[in-house]
Design a protein around this motif. Sequence first.
Motif, PDB file in Angstrom:
ATOM      1  N   ASP A   1       0.831  -1.205   0.000  1.00 26.46           N
ATOM      2  CA  ASP A   1       0.000   0.000   0.000  1.00 26.46           C
ATOM      3  C   ASP A   1       0.863   1.252   0.000  1.00 26.46           C
ATOM      4  N   THR A   2       1.911   1.256   0.804  1.00 22.83           N
ATOM      5  CA  THR A   2       2.820   2.400   0.854  1.00 22.83           C
ATOM      6  C   THR A   2       3.511   2.581  -0.490  1.00 22.83           C
ATOM      7  N   ALA A   3       3.953   1.487  -1.096  1.00 21.77           N
ATOM      8  CA  ALA A   3       4.609   1.568  -2.407  1.00 21.77           C
ATOM      9  C   ALA A   3       3.643   2.112  -3.449  1.00 21.77           C
ATOM     10  N   LEU A   4       2.381   1.677  -3.403  1.00 24.08           N
ATOM     11  CA  LEU A   4       1.395   2.166  -4.365  1.00 24.08           C
ATOM     12  C   LEU A   4       1.143   3.658  -4.176  1.00 24.08           C
ATOM     13  N   ILE A   5       1.034   4.097  -2.951  1.00 17.39           N
ATOM     14  CA  ILE A   5       0.851   5.532  -2.682  1.00 17.39           C
ATOM     15  C   ILE A   5       2.057   6.314  -3.180  1.00 17.39           C
ATOM     16  N   ASP A   6       3.259   5.834  -2.891  1.00 23.72           N
ATOM     17  CA  ASP A   6       4.476   6.507  -3.346  1.00 23.72           C
ATOM     18  C   ASP A   6       4.541   6.538  -4.874  1.00 23.72           C
ATOM     19  N   PHE A   7       4.177   5.425  -5.507  1.00 26.91           N
ATOM     20  CA  PHE A   7       4.187   5.353  -6.974  1.00 26.91           C
ATOM     21  C   PHE A   7       3.208   6.354  -7.572  1.00 26.91           C
ATOM     22  N   ARG A   8       1.998   6.389  -7.043  1.00 23.52           N
ATOM     23  CA  ARG A   8       0.998   7.336  -7.559  1.00 23.52           C
ATOM     24  C   ARG A   8       1.442   8.777  -7.353  1.00 23.52           C
ATOM     25  N   HIS A   9       2.086   9.055  -6.250  1.00 22.90           N
ATOM     26  CA  HIS A   9       2.610  10.396  -5.991  1.00 22.90           C
ATOM     27  C   HIS A   9       3.666  10.762  -7.037  1.00 22.90           C
TER      28      HIS A   9
END
Length: 182
Positions: A19-27
């Motif tokens: 989830d953290t990686a996905l948030i970072d990726f989207r950012h």
Amino acid sequence: MIRRFCAIAFVLAAGCARDTALIDFRHELAAHDSATLALEVWCARAGIANPAHVDAANQDDADALPATPAIRAMLAVGAGEPVRVRHVLLSCGGVVLSDARNWYVPGRLTPAMNQTLETTRMPFGKVVVSLGLHRHYLTSSPASCPAGTIQHNTAVLRRDDGVAYSLVSECYTRANIARRSS
């Protein structure tokens, strides 16, 4: 009991990391008008490849992706003006990060840009950067994404003078947030 608790904690931690990686990726995607630049920054940051270089592998199905009347309207082109389609898989270090479809108006690019797009594996964003690359996100898309897509972006790209020259549909793969071994 302790073994079960540890197993549950491990699964939750792995889920939180994804989830953290996905948030970072989207950012990272949102921070750049150029998807190519965003992917290169992400590729380096996520440890996918060093050096981080994005490559565009052309797919041979462009004829199956015609410029519909809706696409032509979004690009403000008449029925007689050519619209080309480029379907590519964007990779970094051999890892496919995006499946992208790009409808573009060749008459709004330079002849050298058109030649590069037709004959190389250079990503669209790198080819057209000198025109200006201003992304205007859309809420609907003319293309669907393959299974396993973690992010789908659709946008009209505009030059510095405001003229639309491309409509992109980008399907980002799970490989962007896959856990990497150190």
